[in-house]
Design a protein around this motif. Sequence first.
Motif, PDB file in Angstrom:
ATOM      1  N   TYR A  88       3.084   2.319   6.645  1.00  0.00           N
ATOM      2  CA  TYR A  88       3.252   1.746   5.311  1.00  0.00           C
ATOM      3  C   TYR A  88       4.002   2.688   4.355  1.00  0.00           C
ATOM      4  CZ  TYR A  88       1.836   0.925   0.511  1.00  0.00           C
ATOM      5  OH  TYR A  88       1.853   0.796  -0.853  1.00  0.00           O
ATOM      6  N   TRP A  89       3.574   3.939   4.281  1.00  0.00           N
ATOM      7  CA  TRP A  89       4.182   4.856   3.314  1.00  0.00           C
ATOM      8  C   TRP A  89       5.337   5.662   3.910  1.00  0.00           C
ATOM      9  CZ3 TRP A  89       4.725   4.498  -1.506  1.00  0.00           C
ATOM     10  CH2 TRP A  89       5.059   5.589  -2.304  1.00  0.00           C
ATOM     11  N   GLY A  90       5.219   6.000   5.212  1.00  0.00           N
ATOM     12  CA  GLY A  90       6.269   6.781   5.872  1.00  0.00           C
ATOM     13  C   GLY A  90       7.625   6.077   5.826  1.00  0.00           C
ATOM     14  N   LYS A 134       7.478   1.437  19.090  1.00  0.00           N
ATOM     15  CA  LYS A 134       8.102   0.191  18.599  1.00  0.00           C
ATOM     16  C   LYS A 134       8.486   0.368  17.118  1.00  0.00           C
ATOM     17  CE  LYS A 134       6.982  -4.749  18.297  1.00  0.00           C
ATOM     18  NZ  LYS A 134       6.702  -4.915  16.889  1.00  0.00           N
ATOM     19  N   ARG A 135       7.518   0.930  16.376  1.00  0.00           N
ATOM     20  CA  ARG A 135       7.729   1.141  14.934  1.00  0.00           C
ATOM     21  C   ARG A 135       8.880   2.122  14.684  1.00  0.00           C
ATOM     22  NH1 ARG A 135       2.116   2.121  11.900  1.00  0.00           N
ATOM     23  NH2 ARG A 135       1.915  -0.117  12.039  1.00  0.00           N
ATOM     24  N   ALA A 136       8.859   3.238  15.440  1.00  0.00           N
ATOM     25  CA  ALA A 136       9.898   4.264  15.245  1.00  0.00           C
ATOM     26  C   ALA A 136      11.275   3.702  15.590  1.00  0.00           C
ATOM     27  CB  ALA A 136       9.588   5.477  16.111  1.00  0.00           C
ATOM     28  N   ILE A 163       5.019  14.965   6.453  1.00  0.00           N
ATOM     29  CA  ILE A 163       3.914  14.474   7.296  1.00  0.00           C
ATOM     30  C   ILE A 163       3.282  13.281   6.597  1.00  0.00           C
ATOM     31  CG2 ILE A 163       1.694  15.078   8.353  1.00  0.00           C
ATOM     32  CD1 ILE A 163       2.718  17.986   8.491  1.00  0.00           C
ATOM     33  N   VAL A 164       3.484  12.094   7.168  1.00  0.00           N
ATOM     34  CA  VAL A 164       3.022  10.857   6.529  1.00  0.00           C
ATOM     35  C   VAL A 164       2.152  10.079   7.521  1.00  0.00           C
ATOM     36  CG1 VAL A 164       3.751   9.100   4.872  1.00  0.00           C
ATOM     37  CG2 VAL A 164       5.360  10.875   5.520  1.00  0.00           C
ATOM     38  N   THR A 165       1.325  10.842   8.211  1.00  0.00           N
ATOM     39  CA  THR A 165       0.391  10.261   9.195  1.00  0.00           C
ATOM     40  C   THR A 165      -0.961  10.066   8.505  1.00  0.00           C
ATOM     41  OG1 THR A 165      -0.077  12.532   9.827  1.00  0.00           O
ATOM     42  CG2 THR A 165       1.546  11.351  11.166  1.00  0.00           C
ATOM     43  N   VAL A 195       3.329  17.493   2.916  1.00  0.00           N
ATOM     44  CA  VAL A 195       2.264  16.686   3.503  1.00  0.00           C
ATOM     45  C   VAL A 195       1.791  15.679   2.456  1.00  0.00           C
ATOM     46  CG1 VAL A 195       0.495  18.447   2.976  1.00  0.00           C
ATOM     47  CG2 VAL A 195       0.059  16.791   4.760  1.00  0.00           C
ATOM     48  N   GLU A 196       1.579  14.458   2.902  1.00  0.00           N
ATOM     49  CA  GLU A 196       1.141  13.426   1.944  1.00  0.00           C
ATOM     50  C   GLU A 196      -0.247  13.733   1.390  1.00  0.00           C
ATOM     51  OE1 GLU A 196       1.781  11.250  -0.050  1.00  0.00           O
ATOM     52  OE2 GLU A 196       3.875  10.999   0.397  1.00  0.00           O
ATOM     53  N   LYS A 197      -0.568  13.090   0.277  1.00  0.00           N
ATOM     54  CA  LYS A 197      -1.899  13.230  -0.294  1.00  0.00           C
ATOM     55  C   LYS A 197      -2.831  12.235   0.388  1.00  0.00           C
ATOM     56  CE  LYS A 197      -2.887   9.749  -1.900  1.00  0.00           C
ATOM     57  NZ  LYS A 197      -2.927   8.349  -1.562  1.00  0.00           N
ATOM     58  N   PRO A 198      -4.114  12.462   0.499  1.00  0.00           N
ATOM     59  CA  PRO A 198      -4.736  13.758   0.287  1.00  0.00           C
ATOM     60  C   PRO A 198      -4.282  14.748   1.359  1.00  0.00           C
ATOM     61  CG  PRO A 198      -6.323  12.206   1.226  1.00  0.00           C
ATOM     62  CD  PRO A 198      -5.077  11.440   0.959  1.00  0.00           C
ATOM     63  N   MET A 199      -4.048  15.969   0.895  1.00  0.00           N
ATOM     64  CA  MET A 199      -3.531  17.021   1.779  1.00  0.00           C
ATOM     65  C   MET A 199      -4.408  17.160   3.034  1.00  0.00           C
ATOM     66  SD  MET A 199      -3.445  20.816   0.330  1.00  0.00           S
ATOM     67  CE  MET A 199      -3.113  22.271   1.230  1.00  0.00           C
ATOM     68  N   VAL A 258       2.730  18.997  -1.508  1.00  0.00           N
ATOM     69  CA  VAL A 258       1.823  17.861  -1.282  1.00  0.00           C
ATOM     70  C   VAL A 258       2.348  16.661  -2.073  1.00  0.00           C
ATOM     71  CG1 VAL A 258      -0.575  17.078  -1.360  1.00  0.00           C
ATOM     72  CG2 VAL A 258      -0.076  19.487  -0.958  1.00  0.00           C
ATOM     73  N   GLY A 259       2.213  15.464  -1.500  1.00  0.00           N
ATOM     74  CA  GLY A 259       2.811  14.259  -2.092  1.00  0.00           C
ATOM     75  C   GLY A 259       2.091  13.735  -3.326  1.00  0.00           C
ATOM     76  N   HIS A 260       1.856  14.615  -4.296  1.00  0.00           N
ATOM     77  CA  HIS A 260       1.288  14.133  -5.569  1.00  0.00           C
ATOM     78  C   HIS A 260       2.438  13.557  -6.398  1.00  0.00           C
ATOM     79  CE1 HIS A 260      -2.926  14.962  -5.204  1.00  0.00           C
ATOM     80  NE2 HIS A 260      -2.599  16.036  -4.502  1.00  0.00           N
TER      81      HIS A 260
HETATM   82  N1  LIG Z   1       1.846   9.266  -2.195  1.00  0.00           N
HETATM   83  C1  LIG Z   1       1.407   8.034  -2.189  1.00  0.00           C
HETATM   84  O1  LIG Z   1       1.440   7.357  -3.206  1.00  0.00           O
HETATM   85  C2  LIG Z   1       0.870   7.435  -0.912  1.00  0.00           C
HETATM   86  C3  LIG Z   1       0.811   6.044  -0.773  1.00  0.00           C
HETATM   87  C4  LIG Z   1       0.302   5.528   0.405  1.00  0.00           C
HETATM   88  C5  LIG Z   1      -0.142   6.373   1.423  1.00  0.00           C
HETATM   89  N2  LIG Z   1      -0.090   7.720   1.245  1.00  0.00           N
HETATM   90  C6  LIG Z   1      -0.562   8.635   2.299  1.00  0.00           C
HETATM   91  O2  LIG Z   1       0.342   8.577   3.397  1.00  0.00           O
HETATM   92  C7  LIG Z   1      -0.361   8.796   4.634  1.00  0.00           C
HETATM   93  C8  LIG Z   1      -0.060   7.653   5.593  1.00  0.00           C
HETATM   94  O3  LIG Z   1      -0.589   6.454   5.058  1.00  0.00           O
HETATM   95  P1  LIG Z   1      -0.079   5.023   5.563  1.00  0.00           P
HETATM   96  O4  LIG Z   1      -0.783   4.036   4.723  1.00  0.00           O
HETATM   97  O5  LIG Z   1       1.399   5.013   5.661  1.00  0.00           O
HETATM   98  O6  LIG Z   1      -0.686   4.988   7.056  1.00  0.00           O
HETATM   99  P2  LIG Z   1      -0.260   4.032   8.251  1.00  0.00           P
HETATM  100  O7  LIG Z   1      -1.464   3.928   9.122  1.00  0.00           O
HETATM  101  O8  LIG Z   1       0.391   2.790   7.761  1.00  0.00           O
HETATM  102  O9  LIG Z   1       0.873   4.859   9.035  1.00  0.00           O
HETATM  103  C9  LIG Z   1       0.596   6.052   9.721  1.00  0.00           C
HETATM  104  C10 LIG Z   1       1.631   6.203  10.852  1.00  0.00           C
HETATM  105  O10 LIG Z   1       1.450   7.494  11.450  1.00  0.00           O
HETATM  106  C11 LIG Z   1       1.621   7.362  12.879  1.00  0.00           C
HETATM  107  N3  LIG Z   1       1.001   8.510  13.516  1.00  0.00           N
HETATM  108  C12 LIG Z   1      -0.337   8.808  13.597  1.00  0.00           C
HETATM  109  N4  LIG Z   1      -0.505   9.998  14.205  1.00  0.00           N
HETATM  110  C13 LIG Z   1       0.735  10.458  14.520  1.00  0.00           C
HETATM  111  C14 LIG Z   1       1.220  11.645  15.161  1.00  0.00           C
HETATM  112  N5  LIG Z   1       0.394  12.595  15.606  1.00  0.00           N
HETATM  113  N6  LIG Z   1       2.563  11.777  15.330  1.00  0.00           N
HETATM  114  C15 LIG Z   1       3.414  10.832  14.901  1.00  0.00           C
HETATM  115  N7  LIG Z   1       3.006   9.690  14.291  1.00  0.00           N
HETATM  116  C16 LIG Z   1       1.691   9.509  14.095  1.00  0.00           C
HETATM  117  C17 LIG Z   1       1.004   6.011  13.178  1.00  0.00           C
HETATM  118  O11 LIG Z   1       1.464   5.500  14.415  1.00  0.00           O
HETATM  119  C18 LIG Z   1       1.468   5.179  11.991  1.00  0.00           C
HETATM  120  O12 LIG Z   1       2.715   4.554  12.231  1.00  0.00           O
HETATM  121  C19 LIG Z   1      -1.840   8.924   4.253  1.00  0.00           C
HETATM  122  O13 LIG Z   1      -2.167  10.275   4.142  1.00  0.00           O
HETATM  123  C20 LIG Z   1      -1.918   8.249   2.882  1.00  0.00           C
HETATM  124  O14 LIG Z   1      -2.980   8.734   2.076  1.00  0.00           O
HETATM  125  C21 LIG Z   1       0.431   8.254   0.112  1.00  0.00           C
END
Ligand SMILES: NC(=O)c1ccc[n+]([C@@H]2O[C@H](COP(=O)([O-])OP(=O)(O)OC[C@H]3O[C@@H](n4cnc5c(N)ncnc54)[C@H](O)[C@@H]3O)[C@@H](O)[C@H]2O)c1
Length: 336
Positions: A11-13, A40-42, A71-73, A94-98, A121-123
Amino acid sequence: MTGIGVIGTGYWGKNHVRTYSELVSDGFLERVVICDINEKRAKELSQAFNIDYLTDHQALIDDSDIDAVSIVTPSPTHYQLAKEFMNAGKDVLVEKPMTMDIDEAKELVRISEETGQILMVGHIFRHHPAVKELKHRINIGELGSIRLISSNRLSFGAPRKDMGVVYALGIHEVDMFCYLMDKDYPESILADTRCTLQQDIEETAMISMDFGAATAYAFESWLMPASGKQRDLIVVGSEKVAKIDYLKPQELQMFDIRIAEKDFDGKTNFSVENEGSYTIPIPYAEPLREELKNFIDCIRSRDNPLSNGLIGMRAVEMAESALESAKKGCKIPLSN
Ligand SMILES: NC(=O)c1ccc[n+]([C@@H]2O[C@H](COP(=O)([O-])OP(=O)(O)OC[C@H]3O[C@@H](n4cnc5c(N)ncnc54)[C@H](O)[C@@H]3O)[C@@H](O)[C@H]2O)c1
C-alpha cells in the motif's frame, strides 16, 4: 551517481516507488530498484514504472551501485532489515513506526552512530509544506505562547491486524506535538484506548501530552465516519490560532483571535478579541516527495535528515508510553 532500493511495495511502498521514479525522470536521482518477496506485486510495479525488481533483499545488499534503501515493509520487520543494511554500509530510510519496541529503536540509533550511516524515519508530516510554514510562524512568535494543540485523525475502515491506531496513526501526532513545542518529549502522557473488534489492537485512542504551559490532545480512530477522512491540527497561541487540514497541503488557516485580560477594580476580566481569519496560500509540494528529496540530499551531503533516527526512536518511546498509560490507567512521566 545515487542508487536507491525500495523494499516492500504494498500500500505505502508503491508511493515510494512512484515518487523515486518521478525523481529519476526529473534528473534528481540516477537509479531505483524494487524489492518485494511477493514477486507478482514487484513485477507489476516494475513494469508500470520500467524499473528492475528483485525478490531477495540480499541482492540489494550485494549491489555496490545501491547506496541506500527505503524500508516500507510491515513494521515488525523494520529492525532486522535496517540493521542489516546499515551494517552493510547502506543508508536507510525506514517507515514509521521505526520499530515496535523501544530497545530495537535504540539499537538502530546506536548502529547508525557507530557505522556513520544515515538513519531517517518516515515521519512524513515534518515534511508537509503547511507544517513547515506553521513551524516558521511559531518560531518567529506570531502565535504567541502555545496553550493548546489538538489533532484529529479519523476515518472509517477495516482495522489493521498488525498494530492499533497508537502505532499506526498516533505516532504521527506524538512526534508532531514535540516538533511544534520544540521539545524531545512531553512531561507526561495520558491515554485511553478502546479495542472493540480485535483483542489488544485498539481502533480508537485519545492521547494527551502535558508540556507544562501547554497541553496537546490527539484523537485517533478507524471507527469514526467523519465524512471521509479527517486529518487536522489546531494550534492555539496566546496571540493567534492556526489550523492545518493535512489533506490540503497548499494552505494554512490563521485566526486573528485571542482572549484579552483586563484588570478592573482589582479583578481580572476576560474578553474575546476577534479580528477575523485568513488563509495563507502555500506553493504545492507533495510531502512524500519532500521527504525523499531530503533523504537523497542527506545521502550526498551526510547532513542530518529532518526526521532522523532519534526522532523516530522518541516517537516509539512515546507510543509505548501511551499504550502503557491506557493499560495502567495513569499518567506516564517522561523526561526531556
Ligand atoms: N508514512 C506514512 O504515512 C505511512 C502510511 C502507510 C504505511 N506506512 C508504513 O509503511 C509500512 C508498510 O505498510 P503497508 O501498509 O504498505 O504494508 P503492506 O502490507 O501493504 O505492504 C508491505 C509489503 O512488504 C513486503 N515485504 C514483507 N517483508 C518483506 C521482505 N523481507 N522483503 C521484501 N518485501 C517484504 C510484502 O510482500 C508487502 O508487499 C509500515 O511500516 C507502515 O506503518 C507509513
